[in-house]
Design a protein around this motif. Structure first.
Motif, PDB file in Angstrom:
ATOM      1  N   LEU A   8       7.218  -0.663   5.108  1.00 11.23           N
ATOM      2  CA  LEU A   8       7.780  -1.819   6.132  1.00 11.23           C
ATOM      3  C   LEU A   8       8.383  -1.206   7.352  1.00 11.23           C
ATOM      4  O   LEU A   8       8.060  -1.872   8.508  1.00 11.23           O
ATOM      5  CB  LEU A   8       9.029  -2.657   5.389  1.00 11.23           C
ATOM      6  N   ALA A   9       8.952  -0.241   7.478  1.00  3.61           N
ATOM      7  CA  ALA A   9       9.233   0.593   8.659  1.00  3.61           C
ATOM      8  C   ALA A   9       8.169   1.007   9.423  1.00  3.61           C
ATOM      9  O   ALA A   9       8.294   0.599  10.708  1.00  3.61           O
ATOM     10  CB  ALA A   9      10.196   1.598   8.186  1.00  3.61           C
ATOM     11  N   SER A  10       7.141   1.472   8.781  1.00  7.52           N
ATOM     12  CA  SER A  10       5.934   2.036   9.678  1.00  7.52           C
ATOM     13  C   SER A  10       4.910   0.825  10.359  1.00  7.52           C
ATOM     14  O   SER A  10       4.677   0.900  11.322  1.00  7.52           O
ATOM     15  CB  SER A  10       5.105   2.733   8.753  1.00  7.52           C
ATOM     16  N   THR A  45       0.601  -1.265  -0.100  1.00  3.21           N
ATOM     17  CA  THR A  45      -0.056  -0.065   0.040  1.00  3.21           C
ATOM     18  C   THR A  45       1.006   1.251  -0.014  1.00  3.21           C
ATOM     19  O   THR A  45       0.531   2.236  -0.833  1.00  3.21           O
ATOM     20  CB  THR A  45      -0.842  -0.049   1.246  1.00  3.21           C
ATOM     21  N   ALA A  46       1.908   1.402   0.839  1.00  7.00           N
ATOM     22  CA  ALA A  46       2.628   2.221   0.894  1.00  7.00           C
ATOM     23  C   ALA A  46       3.569   2.543  -0.486  1.00  7.00           C
ATOM     24  O   ALA A  46       3.636   4.003  -0.733  1.00  7.00           O
ATOM     25  CB  ALA A  46       4.021   2.341   2.080  1.00  7.00           C
ATOM     26  N   ALA A  55      -3.103  -2.404   8.939  1.00  7.07           N
ATOM     27  CA  ALA A  55      -2.062  -2.354   8.011  1.00  7.07           C
ATOM     28  C   ALA A  55      -2.154  -1.590   6.751  1.00  7.07           C
ATOM     29  O   ALA A  55      -1.344  -0.807   6.607  1.00  7.07           O
ATOM     30  CB  ALA A  55      -1.522  -3.859   7.713  1.00  7.07           C
ATOM     31  N   LEU A  56      -3.391  -1.725   6.190  1.00  7.15           N
ATOM     32  CA  LEU A  56      -3.740  -1.056   4.887  1.00  7.15           C
ATOM     33  C   LEU A  56      -3.481   0.581   5.330  1.00  7.15           C
ATOM     34  O   LEU A  56      -3.094   1.332   4.508  1.00  7.15           O
ATOM     35  CB  LEU A  56      -5.021  -1.306   4.456  1.00  7.15           C
ATOM     36  N   ILE A  57      -4.310   1.028   6.307  1.00  8.12           N
ATOM     37  CA  ILE A  57      -4.222   2.394   6.644  1.00  8.12           C
ATOM     38  C   ILE A  57      -2.883   2.952   7.010  1.00  8.12           C
ATOM     39  O   ILE A  57      -2.386   4.099   6.588  1.00  8.12           O
ATOM     40  CB  ILE A  57      -5.299   2.658   7.972  1.00  8.12           C
ATOM     41  N   ILE A  58      -2.046   1.922   7.918  1.00  4.23           N
ATOM     42  CA  ILE A  58      -0.728   2.674   8.251  1.00  4.23           C
ATOM     43  C   ILE A  58       0.053   2.533   6.996  1.00  4.23           C
ATOM     44  O   ILE A  58       0.696   3.652   6.691  1.00  4.23           O
ATOM     45  CB  ILE A  58       0.014   1.502   9.227  1.00  4.23           C
ATOM     46  N   GLY A  59      -0.058   1.657   5.975  1.00  6.70           N
ATOM     47  CA  GLY A  59       0.750   1.770   4.662  1.00  6.70           C
ATOM     48  C   GLY A  59       0.221   2.911   3.927  1.00  6.70           C
ATOM     49  O   GLY A  59       1.060   3.796   3.323  1.00  6.70           O
ATOM     50  N   ALA A  60      -0.843   3.194   3.751  1.00 11.78           N
ATOM     51  CA  ALA A  60      -1.588   4.396   3.139  1.00 11.78           C
ATOM     52  C   ALA A  60      -0.824   5.733   3.443  1.00 11.78           C
ATOM     53  O   ALA A  60      -0.488   6.448   2.730  1.00 11.78           O
ATOM     54  CB  ALA A  60      -3.113   4.345   2.803  1.00 11.78           C
ATOM     55  N   VAL A  61      -0.897   5.807   4.668  1.00 10.70           N
ATOM     56  CA  VAL A  61      -0.470   7.116   5.310  1.00 10.70           C
ATOM     57  C   VAL A  61       1.046   7.229   5.015  1.00 10.70           C
ATOM     58  O   VAL A  61       1.561   8.059   4.897  1.00 10.70           O
ATOM     59  CB  VAL A  61      -0.903   7.199   6.729  1.00 10.70           C
ATOM     60  N   ALA A  62       1.842   6.014   5.337  1.00 16.01           N
ATOM     61  CA  ALA A  62       3.188   6.106   5.374  1.00 16.01           C
ATOM     62  C   ALA A  62       3.912   6.637   4.076  1.00 16.01           C
ATOM     63  O   ALA A  62       4.732   7.238   4.040  1.00 16.01           O
ATOM     64  CB  ALA A  62       3.637   4.955   5.857  1.00 16.01           C
ATOM     65  N   GLN A 108       7.047  10.743   2.602  1.00 18.21           N
ATOM     66  CA  GLN A 108       7.640  11.563   1.296  1.00 18.21           C
ATOM     67  C   GLN A 108       7.841  12.879   1.552  1.00 18.21           C
ATOM     68  O   GLN A 108       8.567  13.461   1.405  1.00 18.21           O
ATOM     69  CB  GLN A 108       6.473  10.951   0.046  1.00 18.21           C
ATOM     70  N   GLU A 109       6.617  13.355   2.509  1.00 24.79           N
ATOM     71  CA  GLU A 109       6.681  14.692   2.868  1.00 24.79           C
ATOM     72  C   GLU A 109       7.820  15.048   3.903  1.00 24.79           C
ATOM     73  O   GLU A 109       8.332  16.124   3.874  1.00 24.79           O
ATOM     74  CB  GLU A 109       5.519  15.079   3.508  1.00 24.79           C
ATOM     75  N   ALA A 110       8.186  14.117   4.616  1.00 24.04           N
ATOM     76  CA  ALA A 110       9.401  14.029   5.384  1.00 24.04           C
ATOM     77  C   ALA A 110      10.658  14.245   4.758  1.00 24.04           C
ATOM     78  O   ALA A 110      11.498  14.944   5.243  1.00 24.04           O
ATOM     79  CB  ALA A 110       9.537  12.884   6.381  1.00 24.04           C
ATOM     80  N   VAL A 111      10.742  13.543   3.538  1.00 25.81           N
ATOM     81  CA  VAL A 111      12.062  13.821   2.912  1.00 25.81           C
ATOM     82  C   VAL A 111      12.040  15.163   2.552  1.00 25.81           C
ATOM     83  O   VAL A 111      13.195  15.878   2.363  1.00 25.81           O
ATOM     84  CB  VAL A 111      11.972  12.703   1.510  1.00 25.81           C
ATOM     85  N   ASN A 112      11.018  15.804   1.872  1.00 25.56           N
ATOM     86  CA  ASN A 112      10.772  16.793   1.580  1.00 25.56           C
ATOM     87  C   ASN A 112      11.402  18.029   2.625  1.00 25.56           C
ATOM     88  O   ASN A 112      11.952  18.992   2.369  1.00 25.56           O
ATOM     89  CB  ASN A 112       9.477  17.296   0.861  1.00 25.56           C
TER      90      ASN A 112
END
Length: 393
Positions: A269-271, A240-241, A284-291, A296-300
């Motif tokens: 996987l980390a999340s 999902t992520a 797990a679907l929710i966690i992956g979708a948000v992660a 990606q925004e944390a990278v930015n």
């Protein structure tokens, strides 16, 4: 001893080692310039060797020894003295539990490699990684998994922190240490060169994905339904992520990249890692979708807004992912907010203090950063005397 449990953890131990060698090495190696790929391989390989020896000598005892202070396990299990093949840890031979945990002690400092590639001194990598594993990682393992102060019956009362496979123990500690080293190192002199081999990146990420089944599924320490569920939710979060990262890239930049998609895999996987023993497939679907979007925004944020050259985004992907997954355990009602947030804060402060002290100590002994000529010519030929690609042959 349970034969099924033992067989599964033998397999899981191999899978977790496979995550570092060769998975993480290829994932990180493909992301750097061609002149530095062998140095990344060397860092991952040398760390795997050194952490194995140090975990045997003292790390395992610090983490899982019989100390009763709650702060560390003591030194009664140094070098596995007195341990035999018949000694048990739960339903497993304790020597197998030692080996399984050793692979975690290998990959945690190896994750930090991504923050300092292309400009770090090799002596610093070895000395810092060894001291950091013994003085930062091993005590935190004891606090969370070794019956120490953050576990059940510790400072948070009857219900301690919930961290199934290392959101705090592995990803928060490694992510914060990576961010701090990146700050002390300063940016690379050339940050505009794209990854030299995106194919390596994808292959390495795929190996990490497969290995993560041992990482999370093996943390059940049994061959049962709990291990099966941990494996399943790990896969769902990763898939999902990957999709949400790629979709968010498409929305923002007009194109979804291979490197981005597989980085989303690692974020998922980390999340899910800390939560994989406490949630079901929908969570797990929710966690992956948000992660996929959050990391990606944390990278930015770190790369473009804070201007910190955490080269391969270790904190944004592993640190933020692990912290997010740890909090989601409480959100889904599988742990207490006080214990989850309190443990994140305690381990975070401890990691920052130990890491900063070690950076100052180690760089007083061996250079933190290579000289300008070495960085320009590449660490492969200047530090290790080798080239990854001989185009004249």
């Amino acid at each position: 001893m349970n034969g099924a449990d033992t067989a599964w953890i033998i397999v899981a131990t191999a899978l977790v080692l496979f995550m570092t060698l060769p998975g993480l090495a290829l994932f990180y190696g493909g992301l750097v310039r061609a002149r530095n790929v062998l140095s990344v391989f060397m860092h991952c390989y040398a760390i795997a060797c050194l952490m194995s020896v140090l975990w045997f000598v003292a790390g395992y005892s610090i983490a899982f020894g019989g100390g009763t202070s709650g702060l560390w396990g003591g030194l009664d299990k140094m070098m596995l003295l007195g341990m035999t093949a018949d000694d048990l840890a739960g339903t497993l031979p304790e020597v197998l539990f030692f080996a399984f945990q050793m692979t975690f002690a290998i990959i945690t400092p190896a994750l930090i490699v991504g923050a300092y590639v292309e400009r770090v001194g090799f002596g610093f990598v070895l000395l810092f990684s060894g001291l950091w594993m013994l003085l930062c990682y091993a005590p935190v393992v004891h606090w969370v998994w070794g019956g120490g102060m953050l576990a059940d019956g510790g400072i948070f009362g009857e219900t301690g922190v919930r961290d199934f496979a290392g959101g705090i123990v592995v990803h928060e500690t490694a992510g914060l240490a990576a961010l701090l080293i990146a700050v002390f190192l300063g940016p690379r002199r050339n940050k505009t060169t794209p990854p030299h081999n995106p194919g390596f990146v994808m292959i390495g990420a795929a190996m990490l994905w497969v290995g993560w089944f041992g990482f999370n599924g093996g943390s059940q320490l049994a061959a049962d339904g709990g291990a099966a569920m941990a494996l399943t939710v790990t896969h769902i979060s990763a898939a999902t992520a990957s999709l949400t990262w790629a979709l968010w890239e498409k929305i923002k930049f007009g194109k979804a990249s291979l490197v981005g998609m597989v980085t989303g895999t690692i974020a998922g996987l980390a999340s899910i890692t800390p939560a994989s023993g406490f949630v079901g497939p929908v969570e797990a679907l929710i966690i992956g979708a948000v992660a996929g979007v959050l990391c990606q925004e944390a990278v930015n944020l770190i790369r473009n807004m804070l201007k910190i050259d955490d080269t391969l985004d270790v904190f944004a992907v592993h640190g933020v992912g692990g912290i997010f997954g740890t909090i989601m355990i409480a959100v889904f009602g599988a742990g207490s907010f006080v214990a989850q947030l309190g443990s994140l804060a305690i381990v975070g402060v401890f990691t920052v203090v130990v890491t900063v002290v070690l950076i100052f100590v180690v760089k007083a002994i061996t250079p933190l950063r290579v000289d300008e000529e070495t960085e320009h010519s590449g660490l492969d030929i200047m530090v290790h005397g080798e080239r990854a690609y001989d185009h004249a042959s």
